[in-house]
Design an enzyme around this catalytic site. Structure first.
Site, PDB file in Angstrom:
ATOM      1  N   GLU A   1      -2.706   9.775   7.626  1.00 13.66           N
ATOM      2  CA  GLU A   1      -1.267   9.517   7.563  1.00 13.66           C
ATOM      3  C   GLU A   1      -0.505  10.417   8.461  1.00 13.66           C
ATOM      4  O   GLU A   1       0.759  10.338   9.020  1.00 13.66           O
ATOM      5  CB  GLU A   1      -0.520  10.026   6.241  1.00 13.66           C
ATOM      6  CG  GLU A   1      -0.852   8.602   5.253  1.00 13.66           C
ATOM      7  CD  GLU A   1      -0.081   7.496   5.223  1.00 13.66           C
ATOM      8  OE1 GLU A   1       1.058   7.666   5.442  1.00 13.66           O
ATOM      9  OE2 GLU A   1      -0.579   6.363   5.071  1.00 13.66           O
TER      10      GLU A   1
ATOM     11  N   ASP B   1       0.834  -1.291   0.131  1.00 15.44           N
ATOM     12  CA  ASP B   1      -0.081   0.063   0.104  1.00 15.44           C
ATOM     13  C   ASP B   1       0.836   1.203   0.030  1.00 15.44           C
ATOM     14  O   ASP B   1       1.998   1.229   0.360  1.00 15.44           O
ATOM     15  CB  ASP B   1      -0.948   0.147   1.188  1.00 15.44           C
ATOM     16  CG  ASP B   1      -1.866   1.366   1.397  1.00 15.44           C
ATOM     17  OD1 ASP B   1      -2.546   1.492   0.179  1.00 15.44           O
ATOM     18  OD2 ASP B   1      -1.892   1.819   2.338  1.00 15.44           O
ATOM     19  N   SER B   2       0.245   2.194  -0.374  1.00 18.10           N
ATOM     20  CA  SER B   2       1.038   3.682  -0.235  1.00 18.10           C
ATOM     21  C   SER B   2       1.396   3.989   1.250  1.00 18.10           C
ATOM     22  O   SER B   2       2.451   4.617   1.301  1.00 18.10           O
ATOM     23  CB  SER B   2       0.271   4.615  -0.695  1.00 18.10           C
ATOM     24  OG  SER B   2      -0.833   5.118   0.009  1.00 18.10           O
TER      25      SER B   2
ATOM     26  N   CYS C   1      -4.232  -1.477  -2.151  1.00 16.61           N
ATOM     27  CA  CYS C   1      -4.410  -0.096  -2.369  1.00 16.61           C
ATOM     28  C   CYS C   1      -5.415   0.233  -3.742  1.00 16.61           C
ATOM     29  O   CYS C   1      -5.006  -0.410  -4.782  1.00 16.61           O
ATOM     30  CB  CYS C   1      -2.924   0.682  -2.671  1.00 16.61           C
ATOM     31  SG  CYS C   1      -3.111   2.418  -3.046  1.00 16.61           S
TER      32      CYS C   1
ATOM     33  N   CYS D   1     -11.272   3.033  -0.572  1.00 16.43           N
ATOM     34  CA  CYS D   1      -9.617   3.295  -0.229  1.00 16.43           C
ATOM     35  C   CYS D   1      -9.402   2.681   1.153  1.00 16.43           C
ATOM     36  O   CYS D   1     -10.148   2.638   2.032  1.00 16.43           O
ATOM     37  CB  CYS D   1      -9.558   4.868  -0.113  1.00 16.43           C
ATOM     38  SG  CYS D   1      -7.983   5.253   0.655  1.00 16.43           S
ATOM     39  N   THR D   2      -8.385   1.962   1.079  1.00 20.81           N
ATOM     40  CA  THR D   2      -7.674   1.014   2.328  1.00 20.81           C
ATOM     41  C   THR D   2      -7.513   1.606   3.491  1.00 20.81           C
ATOM     42  O   THR D   2      -7.519   1.050   4.348  1.00 20.81           O
ATOM     43  CB  THR D   2      -6.791  -0.150   1.820  1.00 20.81           C
ATOM     44  OG1 THR D   2      -5.822   0.729   1.340  1.00 20.81           O
ATOM     45  CG2 THR D   2      -7.139  -0.894   0.832  1.00 20.81           C
ATOM     46  N   HIS D   3      -7.327   3.202   3.188  1.00 21.94           N
ATOM     47  CA  HIS D   3      -7.200   3.792   4.558  1.00 21.94           C
ATOM     48  C   HIS D   3      -8.416   4.095   5.295  1.00 21.94           C
ATOM     49  O   HIS D   3      -8.512   4.258   6.754  1.00 21.94           O
ATOM     50  CB  HIS D   3      -6.475   5.149   4.343  1.00 21.94           C
ATOM     51  CG  HIS D   3      -4.973   5.161   4.201  1.00 21.94           C
ATOM     52  ND1 HIS D   3      -4.589   4.529   2.926  1.00 21.94           N
ATOM     53  CD2 HIS D   3      -3.905   5.966   4.628  1.00 21.94           C
ATOM     54  CE1 HIS D   3      -3.168   4.773   2.836  1.00 21.94           C
ATOM     55  NE2 HIS D   3      -2.992   5.568   3.973  1.00 21.94           N
TER      56      HIS D   3
END
Ligand code: DGL
Length: 276
Positions: free
Chosen positions: A161, A13-14, A76, A195-197
């Site tokens: 983040e 993932d990012s 992601c 979005c996986t976040h």
């Protein structure tokens, strides 16, 4: 690239979002070994151009191959939307024909058929995923009768983040994007966190979403799809190492990653910093 041997399942993932996928994969497939890679130093990806996301994702996939992974999950949506198809169709046959890269959008869309009553779905995702229209295209192929709207939530990933997912500042942007999606189509009965976040904001999302509207997170869907895939592809499955272990790599300072990753993973995380 040398021929694939046995190695961990790579999860990319990012940044931190892929941890929400990894957690569910480990829950349903606990016996395997996993290698997580978060490109935190270059996150967010969601506001970057197609070419940049593709370049960053390919460099991460190559690194996971070098670490011995025969199978890599792009955990992601932005990378799945902007890089997966090119990697599968153009890069893999040339670079590593015996390895596989899978994404998160297809398993999510497949699940929609059984969850929505009205057929009106709102997908919340990064600006990059929304611009790619990947969800609209995939839903159109599988469920042409559904009405899908995609909404960009550009502030959500930076909040996560930057360790603000649980802070009061996040409430404003959570409500803003949820309201916008529901005002756009009041018949919406399912919201996809594309979005996986985003599952990291779930406690706040649940506070503002009216009762009766279903929130779909991707972790369990991707885990079920992976389990099915491994059952059908024994040649790949046999190259996925067993060991019930997980190792974490990040492109950020390891101590910084470990702090938030431990919160999100619900267990202590010790990562190693790498350069891509
Ligand atoms: N977690 C990623 C996704 O699922 C991207 C977040 C970002 O880097 O913008 O889209």
């Amino acid at each position: 690239m040398k021929p694939a041997e046995q190695g961990p399942i790579g999860v990319f993932d990012s940044g931190y979002g892929g941890l929400t996928i990894l957690r569910e994969i480990r829950r349903s497939l606990p016996g395997y070994s996993y290698l997580y890679l978060g490109d935190n130093a270059r996150a967010p990806y969601g506001t970057r151009s197609f070419d940049i996301v593709y370049d960053f994702t390919l460099s991460a996939v190559k690194r996971l191959f070098e670490e011995g992974c025969s199978l890599v999950i792009l955990a992601c949506n932005t990378a799945s939307a902007k890089a997966l198809r090119t990697i599968q169709q153009r890069d893999l046959p040339r670079l590593a024909p015996d390895r596989r890269v899978l994404g998160v959008i297809r398993p999510t869309v497949e699940a929609l058929g059984s969850v929505s009553r009205t057929g009106h779905i709102a997908v919340l995702a990064t600006p990059g995923t929304v611009a790619s229209q990947s969800y609209t295209l995939e839903v159109g192929k599988l469920y042409p009768e559904m009405k899908i709207s995609e909404h960009a939530c550009p502030m959500w990933v930076p909040l996560i983040e930057n360790d603000e997912a649980y802070g009061p500042g996040a409430d404003y942007f959570v409500k803003k994007y949820i309201d916008r999606a529901l005002d756009n189509d009041p018949e919406t009965d399912t919201i996809v966190l594309g979005c996986t976040h985003y599952p990291l904001l779930l406690p706040k999302i649940l506070k503002v979403v009216p009762e009766g509207i279903r929130i779909l997170s991707q972790g369990s869907l991707v885990a079920a799809s992976l389990s099915d895939y491994l059952g059908r592809h024994k040649e790949i499955d046999s190259r996925c190492a067993r060991g019930a272990s997980v190792r974490y790599l990040t492109t950020e300072q390891a101590s910084r990653f470990d702090h938030l990753a431990s919160l999100f993973a619900g267990e202590e995380v010790h990562s190693e910093r790498i350069a891509l």
